[in-house]
Design a protein around this motif. Structure first.
Motif, PDB file in Angstrom:
ATOM      1  N   SER A 209      -4.545  -7.234 -11.679  1.00 50.14           N
ATOM      2  CA  SER A 209      -2.948  -7.674 -11.587  1.00 50.14           C
ATOM      3  C   SER A 209      -2.058  -6.354 -12.346  1.00 50.14           C
ATOM      4  O   SER A 209      -2.530  -6.061 -13.501  1.00 50.14           O
ATOM      5  CB  SER A 209      -3.068  -8.760 -12.639  1.00 50.14           C
ATOM      6  OG  SER A 209      -3.698  -8.592 -13.800  1.00 50.14           O
ATOM      7  N   PHE A 210      -1.053  -6.033 -11.805  1.00 51.51           N
ATOM      8  CA  PHE A 210      -0.293  -4.987 -12.296  1.00 51.51           C
ATOM      9  C   PHE A 210       0.959  -4.969 -11.519  1.00 51.51           C
ATOM     10  O   PHE A 210       1.098  -5.637 -10.457  1.00 51.51           O
ATOM     11  CB  PHE A 210      -1.022  -3.439 -12.321  1.00 51.51           C
ATOM     12  CG  PHE A 210      -1.511  -3.110 -10.974  1.00 51.51           C
ATOM     13  CD1 PHE A 210      -0.576  -2.253 -10.093  1.00 51.51           C
ATOM     14  CD2 PHE A 210      -2.732  -3.347 -10.441  1.00 51.51           C
ATOM     15  CE1 PHE A 210      -1.303  -2.213  -8.613  1.00 51.51           C
ATOM     16  CE2 PHE A 210      -3.427  -2.930  -9.290  1.00 51.51           C
ATOM     17  CZ  PHE A 210      -2.368  -2.466  -8.724  1.00 51.51           C
ATOM     18  N   GLY A 211       1.962  -4.079 -11.815  1.00 50.83           N
ATOM     19  CA  GLY A 211       3.238  -3.993 -11.323  1.00 50.83           C
ATOM     20  C   GLY A 211       3.564  -2.330 -11.162  1.00 50.83           C
ATOM     21  O   GLY A 211       4.796  -2.171 -10.420  1.00 50.83           O
ATOM     22  N   SER A 212       2.704  -1.535 -11.464  1.00 51.49           N
ATOM     23  CA  SER A 212       3.143  -0.237 -11.521  1.00 51.49           C
ATOM     24  C   SER A 212       2.061   0.836 -11.362  1.00 51.49           C
ATOM     25  O   SER A 212       0.810   0.200 -11.585  1.00 51.49           O
ATOM     26  CB  SER A 212       4.349   0.224 -12.551  1.00 51.49           C
ATOM     27  OG  SER A 212       3.533  -0.038 -13.831  1.00 51.49           O
ATOM     28  N   ARG A 213       2.425   2.112 -11.190  1.00 46.66           N
ATOM     29  CA  ARG A 213       1.137   2.972 -11.140  1.00 46.66           C
ATOM     30  C   ARG A 213       0.173   2.432 -10.325  1.00 46.66           C
ATOM     31  O   ARG A 213      -1.172   2.451 -11.045  1.00 46.66           O
ATOM     32  CB  ARG A 213       0.899   3.556 -12.585  1.00 46.66           C
ATOM     33  CG  ARG A 213       2.115   3.689 -13.530  1.00 46.66           C
ATOM     34  CD  ARG A 213       1.558   4.735 -14.732  1.00 46.66           C
ATOM     35  NE  ARG A 213       0.635   4.098 -15.323  1.00 46.66           N
ATOM     36  CZ  ARG A 213       0.686   3.477 -16.443  1.00 46.66           C
ATOM     37  NH1 ARG A 213       1.928   2.976 -16.941  1.00 46.66           N
ATOM     38  NH2 ARG A 213      -0.293   3.099 -17.213  1.00 46.66           N
ATOM     39  N   ALA A 214       0.211   2.326  -8.966  1.00 44.84           N
ATOM     40  CA  ALA A 214      -0.699   1.711  -8.356  1.00 44.84           C
ATOM     41  C   ALA A 214      -2.077   2.379  -8.097  1.00 44.84           C
ATOM     42  O   ALA A 214      -3.102   1.999  -8.201  1.00 44.84           O
ATOM     43  CB  ALA A 214       0.028   1.210  -6.755  1.00 44.84           C
ATOM     44  N   GLY A 215      -1.835   3.929  -7.918  1.00 41.44           N
ATOM     45  CA  GLY A 215      -2.810   4.839  -7.634  1.00 41.44           C
ATOM     46  C   GLY A 215      -3.814   4.728  -8.780  1.00 41.44           C
ATOM     47  O   GLY A 215      -4.760   4.798  -8.812  1.00 41.44           O
ATOM     48  N   GLU A 216      -3.286   4.880 -10.154  1.00 48.32           N
ATOM     49  CA  GLU A 216      -3.956   4.910 -11.388  1.00 48.32           C
ATOM     50  C   GLU A 216      -4.751   3.557 -11.544  1.00 48.32           C
ATOM     51  O   GLU A 216      -5.941   3.525 -11.859  1.00 48.32           O
ATOM     52  CB  GLU A 216      -3.029   5.321 -12.474  1.00 48.32           C
ATOM     53  CG  GLU A 216      -3.767   5.065 -14.112  1.00 48.32           C
ATOM     54  CD  GLU A 216      -2.753   5.191 -14.849  1.00 48.32           C
ATOM     55  OE1 GLU A 216      -2.917   4.626 -16.187  1.00 48.32           O
ATOM     56  OE2 GLU A 216      -1.300   5.887 -14.595  1.00 48.32           O
ATOM     57  N   ARG A 217      -4.294   2.339 -11.288  1.00 46.33           N
ATOM     58  CA  ARG A 217      -4.740   1.336 -11.585  1.00 46.33           C
ATOM     59  C   ARG A 217      -5.855   1.078 -10.468  1.00 46.33           C
ATOM     60  O   ARG A 217      -6.892   0.341 -10.776  1.00 46.33           O
ATOM     61  CB  ARG A 217      -3.613   0.085 -11.257  1.00 46.33           C
ATOM     62  CG  ARG A 217      -2.371   0.211 -12.020  1.00 46.33           C
ATOM     63  CD  ARG A 217      -2.385   0.322 -13.586  1.00 46.33           C
ATOM     64  NE  ARG A 217      -0.849   0.403 -13.892  1.00 46.33           N
ATOM     65  CZ  ARG A 217      -0.705   0.120 -15.210  1.00 46.33           C
ATOM     66  NH1 ARG A 217      -1.624  -0.152 -16.056  1.00 46.33           N
ATOM     67  NH2 ARG A 217       0.610  -0.125 -15.587  1.00 46.33           N
ATOM     68  N   LEU A 218      -5.671   1.184  -9.068  1.00 47.58           N
ATOM     69  CA  LEU A 218      -6.793   1.247  -8.360  1.00 47.58           C
ATOM     70  C   LEU A 218      -8.036   1.978  -8.480  1.00 47.58           C
ATOM     71  O   LEU A 218      -9.173   1.487  -8.258  1.00 47.58           O
ATOM     72  CB  LEU A 218      -6.045   1.429  -6.764  1.00 47.58           C
ATOM     73  CG  LEU A 218      -5.082   0.393  -6.290  1.00 47.58           C
ATOM     74  CD1 LEU A 218      -4.490   0.964  -4.915  1.00 47.58           C
ATOM     75  CD2 LEU A 218      -5.598  -0.940  -6.345  1.00 47.58           C
ATOM     76  N   THR A 219      -7.783   3.133  -9.071  1.00 43.90           N
ATOM     77  CA  THR A 219      -8.663   4.171  -9.284  1.00 43.90           C
ATOM     78  C   THR A 219      -9.662   3.357 -10.524  1.00 43.90           C
ATOM     79  O   THR A 219     -11.026   3.315 -10.381  1.00 43.90           O
ATOM     80  CB  THR A 219      -8.364   5.400  -9.878  1.00 43.90           C
ATOM     81  OG1 THR A 219      -7.534   5.965  -8.930  1.00 43.90           O
ATOM     82  CG2 THR A 219      -9.471   6.195 -10.321  1.00 43.90           C
TER      83      THR A 219
END
Length: 579
Positions: A209-219
């Motif tokens: 669950s998040f709303g920004s920095r998709a690449g970093e969060r998915l990593t």
């Protein structure tokens, strides 16, 4: 019938890669006659799936009860999702957060001392099993492998932010599977190493669950899940509001760019919220991280559909982004015209302190009970104070708001948000305290705590005893005039009513800017709370609760109403963006 599975890198629908493009739509926050409209607009934005939480406490307001009528008709909702050609994700908790009262956990569950809260405790698990069996009896035949729309079922909710009891999580997953759920299970946590580790289960797909920095969060998510599809189960494109704060909004362009980055990375998504809806009645929750912040009635969330179901700038921005990755229907829904504007004078006041017998039932207590012991959301407490001089009235803790009267005259208000615990009484006499539950904490360690006046109530150093308590039947307020005559205007909580005419039963917006604090009903339907603190300045009135011709408005004013007139206005007003 179809087969839905978790592949090496993708979701698989009948063996082919399938990207979930989902939007959150809570059936319990939308009038049932509007479900089809909101679901169809999700399809027109390019979504292929609808996600919903399930609120245990709404379905089970009392032990042994599981209500599925009206706004709680989960089966009807899921069938309407299927009728629109969309799939569904079901998140039954048992804890849901969702800015919902007590995070969805029933208050009655914790009246017995020692019952666990989100942990491996036998009485808590037994109650969970009874609840999940009831709700999954509805979901089971509606799974995609049985011809229904349900693709995924979630285990608990962001558990890594609360605890690390793996035996509890496993028990919940086993209860779900033993109830006949055969589609894949998922968990969701914020993409923080500690939370993903504590909130996940081997063999159950982790989502984030998040709303920004998709690449970093998915990593970060991929570190904890070497294979399987990547999914943001809550893509936060807006936020909720609390009383006394600003109205939260986010840039449509920025949110669309974040969504684009997420989809470009190949991930699936659930937009939280696609349509927020409304915390009708007394369903809104609260947060308390040192300061108590009750959530407002509107759950607009600055979503692609606003509180009344109209497309916003985010709808069009998201639709354009989604069109880069999936087919989008040609039809674009239009916003409705301005709501009708009219006014009606509020009259026939009925005062609580003048005739409390009409408002509820009395009982006697030696020691002041909590609202939980009374099974109440609002109550009047009465006793005698024996003093000839000014004396200090003190309370252990106020949860959440107490209106204090002495001899029928107002003395002051004790408010949880201000950490109020005491005020001066000018003398002795008949002490009356109206105590209001403003919403249970829905996140963190204060889940399940009792409401009301907690700890001893004292004058000076002497504990007050011999209390008479009237539990106010809030749901019965619109029927007060069946058994009591209107009174002259005086102090204290007062019920008012007015009639107003409607030509066509379309959505209306009720202005509350000239009122104090209270609750409003239209034709017996509880619109929710209002408060002059804002930010919210209107209450949403769903068109389906209205009828052509005469309609009735009832208002319970707990504080002071500057102008006893109801104004229906053309547009919603959710308040200032900055304070």
């Amino acid at each position: 019938m179809s087969h839905f599975a978790i592949g090496e890198s993708d979701f698989l629908l009948d063996g082919a890669p399938f990207r979930i493009l989902s939007g959150a739509l809570h059936y319990f926050r939308v009038h049932p006659d509007s479900w089809a409209d909101r679901i169809e607009k999700a399809r027109l934005m390019g979504l292929n799936t609808i996600e919903t939480y399930i609120p245990w406490n709404a379905h089970s307001p009392r032990p042994g009860v599981f209500d599925t009528t009206g706004m709680l008709d989960l089966e009807r909702f899921l069938r309407e999702v299927a009728a629109a050609g969309l799939y569904a994700i079901v998140r039954p908790g048992p804890y849901i957060c969702a800015e919902w009262d007590n995070g969805g956990l029933p208050a009655w569950l914790f009246r017995e001392p020692g019952v666990g809260v989100r942990r491996n405790e036998p009485r808590f698990l037994a109650a969970i099993e009874e609840y999940l069996d009831a709700v999954l009896r509805i979901v089971r035949p509606l799974q995609v492998d049985q011809g229904g729309p349900v693709l995924l079922v979630q285990v608990e909710n962001e558990y890594g932010a609360f605890g690390d009891d793996e035996t509890y999580l496993k028990a919940v997953a086993e209860i779900i599977q033993n109830a006949g759920i055969t589609v894949p299970l998922v968990t969701v946590d914020q993409p923080v190493d500690a939370m993903l580790a504590a909130g996940g289960l081997d063999g159950v797909l982790r989502t984030a669950s998040f709303g920004s920095r998709a690449g970093e969060r998915l990593t970060t998510l991929r570190k904890h899940q070497p294979s399987g599809p990547l999914m943001c189960m809550e893509f936060w494109e807006g936020w909720f509001d609390y009383w006394g704060g600003p109205h939260h909004t986010t840039s449509a362009a920025d949110a669309a760019a974040e969504l684009d980055a997420l989809l470009a990375a190949g991930a699936s998504v659930n937009i939280y919220m696609f349509h927020g809806g409304t915390n009708f009645g007394l369903t809104s929750g609260a947060n308390d991280k040192g300061v108590y912040r009750p959530t407002i009635t509107s759950y607009d969330y600055d979503a692609p559909l606003d509180e009344a179901g109209n497309p916003t700038a985010k709808f069009h921005a998201f639709r354009e982004v989604i069109s880069r990755y999936a087919p989008v229907p040609d039809i674009v829904p239009a916003s409705r015209p301005r709501a009708p504007e009219t006014s009606a004078v509020l009259g026939s006041p009925v005062r609580l302190l003048a005739d409390p017998d009409a408002w509820g039932n009395w009982a006697s207590y030696d020691v002041l009970p909590s609202l939980d012991e009374l099974d109440a959301r609002l109550a009047l407490f009465r006793t005698e104070v024996r003093a000839e001089v000014p004396v200090l009235l003190s309370v252990g803790e106020v949860r959440d708001r107490a209106y204090v009267f002495l001899g029928g005259a107002p003395v002051g208000v004790l408010d949880r948000e201000r950490h109020d615990r005491a005020l001066m009484l000018p003398r002795g006499g008949r002490l009356e305290i109206v105590v209001e539950d403003q919403g249970r904490v829905n996140y963190g360690r204060r889940l399940g705590e009792p409401k009301g006046l907690i700890g001893p109530v004292r004058v000076g150093s002497t504990e007050l005893t011999e209390w008479s308590v009237c539990v106010i039947d809030v749901e019965a307020v619109p029927r007060l005039w069946d058994s009591v005559e209107p009174d002259v205007l005086g102090v204290g909580p007062t019920a008012w009513r007015a009639s107003f005419e409607v030509g066509e039963p379309v959505d209306h917006f009720l202005s509350t800017v000239a009122w104090g604090k209270g609750i409003a009903w239209v034709n017996g339907f509880d619109l929710g709370r209002y408060w002059r603190r804002g930010p919210q300045e209107t209450l949403y009135v769903p068109g389906p609760v209205l009828r052509p011709g005469r309609n009735e408005l009832v208002v319970l004013e707990l504080d002071v109403m500057a102008e006893p007139v109801a104004h229906f206005v053309g547009e919603p007003s959710l308040g200032p963006l900055e304070l």
